[in-house]
Design an enzyme around this catalytic site. Structure first.
Site, PDB file in Angstrom:
ATOM      1  N   GLU A 177      38.184  64.590  68.196  1.00 24.18           N
ATOM      2  CA  GLU A 177      38.021  66.033  68.424  1.00 24.18           C
ATOM      3  C   GLU A 177      39.076  66.597  69.379  1.00 24.18           C
ATOM      4  O   GLU A 177      38.868  66.644  70.588  1.00 24.18           O
ATOM      5  CB  GLU A 177      36.615  66.342  68.975  1.00 24.18           C
ATOM      6  CG  GLU A 177      36.385  67.835  69.169  1.00 24.18           C
ATOM      7  CD  GLU A 177      35.025  68.192  69.775  1.00 24.18           C
ATOM      8  OE1 GLU A 177      34.698  69.387  69.791  1.00 24.18           O
ATOM      9  OE2 GLU A 177      34.315  67.290  70.241  1.00 24.18           O
ATOM     10  N   LYS A 214      37.037  66.485  64.119  1.00 21.36           N
ATOM     11  CA  LYS A 214      36.269  67.684  64.502  1.00 21.36           C
ATOM     12  C   LYS A 214      37.269  68.688  65.065  1.00 21.36           C
ATOM     13  O   LYS A 214      37.888  68.441  66.103  1.00 21.36           O
ATOM     14  CB  LYS A 214      35.185  67.336  65.529  1.00 21.36           C
ATOM     15  CG  LYS A 214      34.349  68.552  65.938  1.00 21.36           C
ATOM     16  CD  LYS A 214      33.064  68.156  66.657  1.00 21.36           C
ATOM     17  CE  LYS A 214      32.307  69.389  67.121  1.00 21.36           C
ATOM     18  NZ  LYS A 214      30.968  69.097  67.646  1.00 21.36           N
TER      19      LYS A 214
END
Length: 296
Positions: A177, A214
């Site tokens: 992420e 993400k």
């Protein structure tokens, strides 16, 4: 528990990932939005007990199940606790068919080169061993990109993949992420640099090294298509990043085959003061809206 079954679910089924992983720093804020005031608990232990009550209420609600929710990201403290007498991850999969993930980062380092890399994780190997023992499927770790600094963005992605490969080696699927701050005046430029770095790292992976990404909802619709289509990527999920649920859902619906992994946007409107019926109805409507936006 069949990891293969979980992998297939995350890879192919319609749905989204529920992020239930606010940790120490963000917990008081999450509790405040939920209607639990600081005066109602004292010290970390009571605070974590309160937040576990909130998460338990979400996880045990009839609307929270594997029909629309593929997975849930847990904070370490939640993994170590129980829901209805079962370890949390076991409960999620056996009772709800929701695949459990664990947040493994220790927060963000101070900003340098326009980014915040992750703080060191000296206990990572031990945490991964505990995650495996607790039937966790994958992990999540977050860095933040504030501007279009090539050296900073390279440092973020290098670190994410270096640790990501340790997670893969431990038998888990990492959610990588590198969040781009939605308030960045150079958001589109930062995203262009980020995508180039991501593809370079993805192209260097061996066929069996599977990761998830993400990412912040991009300025250009379908900008991450090459990442979504990459053979080493299980799924690309989107963070809400501070957008309201309505705006996050609108942006998500325009990005095909990208699914949600929202935390604040999922719990928006839920309150400790609501009756069971009100709470379940609100949660059902949130889950329904995020599910529809994830299906495009």
């Amino acid at each position: 528990m069949s990891r293969q079954e979980q992998l297939q679910k995350v890879k192919t089924q319609d749905g989204f990932i529920a992020a239930l992983d606010q940790s120490g720093g963000s917990t008081p804020k999450a509790l405040g939005l939920y209607g639990v005031e600081p005066s109602e608990y004292s010290g970390d232990e009571e605070m974590y007990a309160k937040v576990h009550e909130m998460r338990t209420r979400i996880m045990t609600s009839p609307s929270f199940n594997g029909d629309r929710i593929l997975g849930a990201i847990l904070f370490e403290n939640t993994m170590d606790r129980e829901v209805q007498g079962m370890p949390t991850a076991t409960y999620l999969w056996s009772e709800k068919q929701v695949v459990p993930f664990l947040k493994v980062d220790k927060g963000l380092a101070d900003e340098a080169d326009g980014v915040q890399v992750m703080k060191p994780m000296p206990d990572l190997d031990d945490l991964l061993a505990r995650a495996n023992a607790a039937d966790i499927f994958g992990t999540k770790m977050r860095s933040v990109i504030k501007t279009d600094n090539p050296a900073g963005i390279k440092a973020v992605v290098d670190q994410q993949f270096e640790i990501g490969m340790r997670i893969v080696a431990a038998g888990l699927v990492p959610i990588i992420e590198p969040e781009v701050d939605i308030h960045s005046p150079k958001k589109a430029e930062a995203e262009a640099l980020l995508k180039a770095e991501l593809l370079e790292h993805l192209n260097a992976l061996k066929p069996d090294q599977m990761v998830m990404l993400k990412l912040t909802l991009p300025e250009v619709d379908n900008f991450y298509k090459e990442c979504i289509d990459h053979p080493n990527v299980v799924r690309v999920v989107a963070l809400s990043g501070g957008y309201s649920r309505e705006e996050a859902n609108e942006r998500l619906a325009r990005n095909h085959n990208m699914i949600a992994s929202f935390s604040r946007a999922l719990s928006e409107g839920l309150s400790a003061k609501q009756s069971k019926e009100e709470f379940d109805r609100m949660l059902d409507s949130s889950i329904g809206a995020i599910f529809e936006a994830s299906k495009t």
